[in-house]
Structure formats: C-alpha cells, structure tokens
Design a protein around this motif. Structure first.
Motif, short mmCIF file in Angstrom:
data_model
loop_
_atom_site.label_atom_id
_atom_site.label_comp_id
_atom_site.label_asym_id
_atom_site.label_seq_id
_atom_site.Cartn_x
_atom_site.Cartn_y
_atom_site.Cartn_z
N GLY A 63 0.82 -1.21 0.00
CA GLY A 63 0.00 0.00 0.00
C GLY A 63 0.85 1.25 0.00
N PHE A 64 0.18 2.38 -0.13
CA PHE A 64 0.87 3.66 -0.20
C PHE A 64 0.85 4.36 1.16
CE2 PHE A 64 -0.22 3.17 -4.68
CZ PHE A 64 0.97 3.53 -5.28
N TRP A 65 1.93 5.08 1.42
CA TRP A 65 2.01 6.06 2.50
C TRP A 65 1.88 7.41 1.84
CZ3 TRP A 65 2.16 5.49 7.65
CH2 TRP A 65 2.58 4.26 8.17
N LEU A 66 1.16 8.32 2.50
CA LEU A 66 1.10 9.70 2.04
C LEU A 66 1.50 10.58 3.22
CD1 LEU A 66 0.49 11.64 -0.25
CD2 LEU A 66 -1.88 11.72 0.53
N HIS A 67 2.70 11.14 3.14
CA HIS A 67 3.22 12.01 4.18
C HIS A 67 2.88 13.45 3.79
CE1 HIS A 67 5.60 8.54 5.49
NE2 HIS A 67 5.89 8.38 4.21
N TYR A 68 2.48 14.25 4.76
CA TYR A 68 2.05 15.62 4.48
C TYR A 68 2.66 16.56 5.51
CZ TYR A 68 -1.24 19.55 3.90
OH TYR A 68 -1.81 20.77 3.70
N LYS A 69 3.20 17.67 5.06
CA LYS A 69 3.74 18.67 5.97
C LYS A 69 3.26 20.04 5.52
CE LYS A 69 7.83 20.38 8.31
NZ LYS A 69 9.24 20.17 8.61
N ARG A 70 2.72 20.79 6.49
CA ARG A 70 2.29 22.16 6.24
C ARG A 70 3.08 23.08 7.16
NH1 ARG A 70 -3.47 23.67 8.12
NH2 ARG A 70 -2.34 23.94 10.07
N LEU A 71 3.75 24.06 6.58
CA LEU A 71 4.49 25.02 7.38
C LEU A 71 3.55 26.10 7.88
CD1 LEU A 71 7.67 25.53 5.16
CD2 LEU A 71 7.43 24.06 7.17
N GLU A 72 3.67 26.44 9.15
CA GLU A 72 2.86 27.50 9.71
C GLU A 72 3.45 28.87 9.38
OE1 GLU A 72 -0.13 27.03 11.06
OE2 GLU A 72 0.19 24.91 10.59
N LYS A 73 4.76 28.94 9.24
CA LYS A 73 5.46 30.16 8.82
C LYS A 73 6.55 29.76 7.84
CE LYS A 73 5.06 33.41 12.61
NZ LYS A 73 5.82 34.24 13.53
N GLY A 74 6.80 30.62 6.87
CA GLY A 74 7.87 30.35 5.92
C GLY A 74 7.43 29.48 4.77
N VAL A 75 8.39 29.19 3.90
CA VAL A 75 8.13 28.37 2.71
C VAL A 75 9.28 27.38 2.51
CG1 VAL A 75 6.75 30.11 1.50
CG2 VAL A 75 9.22 30.07 1.19
N PHE A 76 9.01 26.34 1.75
CA PHE A 76 10.05 25.41 1.34
C PHE A 76 10.85 26.05 0.22
CE2 PHE A 76 6.76 22.47 2.96
CZ PHE A 76 7.51 21.81 3.91
N GLN A 77 12.14 25.81 0.18
CA GLN A 77 13.02 26.33 -0.87
C GLN A 77 12.90 25.42 -2.09
OE1 GLN A 77 14.79 29.24 -0.49
NE2 GLN A 77 13.67 29.36 1.43
N TRP A 78 11.73 25.41 -2.69
CA TRP A 78 11.42 24.49 -3.79
C TRP A 78 12.10 24.95 -5.07
CZ3 TRP A 78 9.53 19.93 -3.04
CH2 TRP A 78 9.06 19.17 -4.13
N PRO A 79 12.77 24.02 -5.78
CA PRO A 79 13.45 24.41 -7.02
C PRO A 79 12.45 24.73 -8.13
CG PRO A 79 13.54 22.04 -6.72
CD PRO A 79 12.92 22.61 -5.47
N GLY A 80 12.83 25.63 -9.01
CA GLY A 80 11.99 25.97 -10.15
C GLY A 80 12.15 24.93 -11.25
N ILE A 81 11.36 25.07 -12.27
CA ILE A 81 11.45 24.15 -13.41
C ILE A 81 12.59 24.60 -14.29
CG2 ILE A 81 10.28 23.26 -15.44
CD1 ILE A 81 7.65 23.69 -14.00
N GLU A 82 13.53 23.71 -14.53
CA GLU A 82 14.65 23.99 -15.44
C GLU A 82 14.47 23.15 -16.69
OE1 GLU A 82 18.35 23.48 -13.44
OE2 GLU A 82 17.72 24.69 -11.74
N ASP A 83 14.72 23.73 -17.80
CA ASP A 83 14.52 23.16 -19.13
C ASP A 83 13.16 22.49 -19.23
OD1 ASP A 83 15.06 20.38 -18.29
OD2 ASP A 83 17.17 20.87 -18.27
N GLU A 84 13.09 21.32 -19.81
CA GLU A 84 11.81 20.65 -20.04
C GLU A 84 11.50 19.55 -19.03
OE1 GLU A 84 9.53 21.43 -22.47
OE2 GLU A 84 10.82 23.16 -22.82
N SER A 85 12.34 19.38 -18.02
CA SER A 85 12.14 18.27 -17.10
C SER A 85 10.97 18.52 -16.16
CB SER A 85 13.41 18.01 -16.29
OG SER A 85 13.72 19.13 -15.51
N LEU A 86 10.21 17.47 -15.91
CA LEU A 86 9.08 17.55 -15.00
C LEU A 86 9.47 17.14 -13.59
CD1 LEU A 86 6.30 15.97 -17.25
CD2 LEU A 86 6.70 18.39 -16.78
N SER A 87 10.64 16.50 -13.47
CA SER A 87 11.06 16.02 -12.16
C SER A 87 12.57 16.17 -12.01
CB SER A 87 10.66 14.55 -11.98
OG SER A 87 11.35 13.73 -12.90
N LEU A 88 13.00 16.04 -10.77
CA LEU A 88 14.41 16.20 -10.44
C LEU A 88 14.76 15.17 -9.38
CD1 LEU A 88 17.04 17.97 -10.43
CD2 LEU A 88 15.91 19.35 -8.67
#
Length: 120
Positions: A63-88
């Motif tokens: 089966g699947f696990w679904l982990h979830y995290k919500r920040l109360e303050k601040g943001v994740f330093q999420w990378p932007g989309i580079e070239d045509e890739s959908l994932s990293l």
C-alpha cells in the motif's frame, strides 16, 4: 518526524501540484506525466503553489504512504522548473535539507566521506 533511507531515490516533482490531490491523483501524475512506476522503491515529493505545503508519496509492500507537511510560517526552498524536465532526482540528504528549510545546493554542508580502512 520523517526519516529517509540513504539508498531510497527521491524524485521532486517540479512546479506546483494541487494539494487537494490524494493518493490516486498523485499516483496518476507519477504514472502518466512522469512515466514512472508509483509502486517502486522511490519517494515522490510534491509541493503546492504557495510552497508551504508538501506531500510525499511512498510505496510500502502492499500500500501507499502519504506524508504531508504544512508550514505555519515560511516556505520550502522548492526548485523551479529547469529546461523541459518535470522532475528532479535528489539525494535523501538534500530532501532533509529541503524539509529543514534549506536550499538543495547547501554550500556550507560538509561533503559525504566514505572511510576505508586498509590493512597492511
């Protein structure tokens, strides 16, 4: 707290993901958009548009696990989309940096060293 194995590949899904999606919606993204197997030994990490919510999809034996995290303050330093890739692909160490609020290319971190003992 969420811990990862050093041997488990981590795939970040670039760009924003609708955080209303649950397991079925996220597995569809992995299977149809990324052309990967959701039931594989990998962590698939998704981030919301506002970068304060993150979901991790993980397969475990029957089966699947679904982990979830919500920040109360601040943001994740999420990378932007580079070239045509959908994932990293990133290391578990980089995922931990991301979860701690640091960027993926943390320059002040010590490099990983593998010690080998040589007998004479």
């Amino acid at each position: 707290m969420f811990n990862t194995s050093d041997s488990l590949p981590v795939i970040l899904i670039c760009g924003p993901t609708d955080m209303r999606k649950s397991i079925d919606g996220l597995t569809a993204i992995v299977a149809y958009d990324l052309k990967q197997k959701p039931c594989s030994d990998r962590l698939f990490v998704f981030c919301g548009r506002t970068h304060n919510r993150l979901k991790i999809l993980q397969w475990s034996t029957n089966g699947f696990w679904l982990h979830y995290k919500r920040l109360e303050k601040g943001v994740f330093q999420w990378p932007g989309i580079e070239d045509e890739s959908l994932s990293l692909q990133v290391s578990p160490r980089q995922l931990n940096w991301l979860l701690d609020g640091s960027p993926l290319n943390l320059e002040q971190a010590h490099p990983k060293i593998t010690y080998r003992y040589h007998e004479n």
